[in-house]
Design an enzyme around this catalytic site. Sequence first.
Site, PDB file in Angstrom:
ATOM      1  N   CYS A  12       0.834  -1.212   0.000  1.00  9.61           N
ATOM      2  CA  CYS A  12       0.000   0.000   0.000  1.00  9.61           C
ATOM      3  C   CYS A  12       0.867   1.260   0.000  1.00  9.61           C
ATOM      4  O   CYS A  12       0.533   2.255  -0.658  1.00  9.61           O
ATOM      5  CB  CYS A  12      -0.909   0.017   1.223  1.00  9.61           C
ATOM      6  SG  CYS A  12      -1.983  -1.413   1.335  1.00  9.61           S
TER       7      CYS A  12
HETATM    8  C1  BEZ Z   1       0.533  -4.624   1.764  1.00 11.66           C
HETATM    9  O1  BEZ Z   1      -0.022  -3.597   1.470  1.00 11.66           O
HETATM   10  O2  BEZ Z   1       1.740  -4.710   1.750  1.00 11.66           O
HETATM   11  C2  BEZ Z   1      -0.236  -5.823   2.180  1.00 11.66           C
HETATM   12  C3  BEZ Z   1      -1.432  -5.680   2.826  1.00 11.66           C
HETATM   13  C4  BEZ Z   1      -2.115  -6.795   3.232  1.00 11.66           C
HETATM   14  C5  BEZ Z   1      -1.594  -8.055   2.965  1.00 11.66           C
HETATM   15  C6  BEZ Z   1      -0.405  -8.193   2.263  1.00 11.66           C
HETATM   16  C7  BEZ Z   1       0.281  -7.062   1.874  1.00 11.66           C
END
Ligand code: BEZ
Length: 211
Positions: free
Chosen positions: A45
């Site tokens: 994210c």
């Molecule tokens: C991420 O944004 O890195 C992420 C969020 C939830 C699960 C796996 C990765």
Amino acid sequence: MSLRLGDIAPDFTAQTTQGTINFHEWIGDSWALLFSHPADFTPVCTTELGKTALLKGEFEKKNVKVIAVSVDDLDSHNRWIPDIEEVNNVKFNFPIIADEGRKVAELYDMIHPNASEKATVRSVFIIGPDKKVNLTLTYPASTGRNFQEILRVIDSLQLTANYSVATPADWKNGEDVIITPAVSNEQADQKFPKGYKSIKPYLRVTPQPNL
Ligand code: BEZ
């Protein structure tokens, strides 16, 4: 039921990092990109929101407003933004909706319980100035989205909206486009002064009309 193409995008009022917005009013006469991310302070994210901030000028050139959402609260978003800025070397420049009550997530069917009970998946909605849903995409939490592809799709959607053309596989801005079958050859002669090539009676290509 999930949202389908051509549906009116549900309206809502929500707190964001840039103040309270009414979604339809905020869209106004623009196009809109609404995209969800699973959670603040997560690695994928952090890259996605940074990339979007870096591309904000490209979205603006296409008259597209961008807005993100997750089920985290405003305080969390505001504490996370400096990390996004630092990691991506960008000034953060678009609103993130604080949807801790899951109002937006539920309206847009962004929680897929068999993937995660709590977090939104990576949904993308492109909404036209008429507030209709033009595109939906759903990615899993583990796959960051390709924002160049989102820009490419917007180019295609806007050409379709303005010129009755479609775009072929792997099309990129600047390449020839397809005249939609609803346009007769007589109409095509009028509408596409640069001419067109009939590869098949149902497959007619013409130079991109807005160049
Ligand atoms: C991420 O944004 O890195 C992420 C969020 C939830 C699960 C796996 C990765």
